[in-house]
Design a protein around this motif. Sequence first.
Motif, PDB file in Angstrom:
ATOM      1  N   VAL A 110      29.716  17.762 -35.449  1.00 44.75           N
ATOM      2  CA  VAL A 110      29.468  18.981 -36.208  1.00 44.75           C
ATOM      3  C   VAL A 110      30.318  18.904 -37.463  1.00 44.75           C
ATOM      4  CG1 VAL A 110      29.704  21.498 -36.197  1.00 44.75           C
ATOM      5  CG2 VAL A 110      28.914  20.301 -34.140  1.00 44.75           C
ATOM      6  N   ASP A 114      27.414  23.240 -41.180  1.00 46.19           N
ATOM      7  CA  ASP A 114      26.584  23.439 -39.992  1.00 46.19           C
ATOM      8  C   ASP A 114      26.743  24.854 -39.448  1.00 46.19           C
ATOM      9  OD1 ASP A 114      25.621  20.832 -40.023  1.00 46.19           O
ATOM     10  OD2 ASP A 114      27.024  20.110 -38.488  1.00 46.19           O
ATOM     11  N   VAL A 116      26.548  26.496 -35.852  1.00 49.72           N
ATOM     12  CA  VAL A 116      26.497  26.184 -34.428  1.00 49.72           C
ATOM     13  C   VAL A 116      25.955  27.416 -33.697  1.00 49.72           C
ATOM     14  CG1 VAL A 116      27.815  25.518 -32.386  1.00 49.72           C
ATOM     15  CG2 VAL A 116      28.470  24.634 -34.641  1.00 49.72           C
ATOM     16  N   VAL A 138      22.876  22.579 -33.237  1.00 48.29           N
ATOM     17  CA  VAL A 138      22.829  22.674 -34.694  1.00 48.29           C
ATOM     18  C   VAL A 138      21.427  22.230 -35.092  1.00 48.29           C
ATOM     19  CG1 VAL A 138      23.686  21.737 -36.884  1.00 48.29           C
ATOM     20  CG2 VAL A 138      25.299  22.248 -35.035  1.00 48.29           C
TER      21      VAL A 138
END
Length: 156
Positions: A110, A114, A116, A138
């Motif tokens: 990650v 990004d 999440v 993601v």
Amino acid sequence: MSDNDVTEMNSMDIYEVMKHLPHRYPFLLVDRVVDFKAGEYLKAIKNVTVNEPFFPGHFPHRPVFPGVLMLEAMAQASGILAFKTTESLPTDDSLFYFVGIDDARFKKPVEPGDQVVMEVTVLKRKRDMWKFSAVATVDGKVVCSAELMCAKKDIA
């Protein structure tokens, strides 16, 4: 879509999240809850920015969100679900603690930029012990999954 197909979404902004978690900067890892059903599931997001305090050291030339913090973010989402289910809030005398983890897997790094999406589901509850299934994605791809356990503890 008919009215029968519409389900009520329960969401929480950052201010509501902060009522249900004792964590604060730099350790508050849930930005928003987008949906939940008490006693069943919760879906939350963590927006990862390059301004996170750990990125200068993890790693200077290729920032990667630490896996242990992904697990912590999912544990925080689990804690919110536990508090919503018990209709309680954290206090100076009682908190839900992260007490166990099984089958943790990291599928993809990650990075800054990004978003999440964390989905936690109650697997079982016995008194003040809870077990959750947790998956973080993601862009629809799994980046982390685990079974998490938390327990409510009286501090006083």
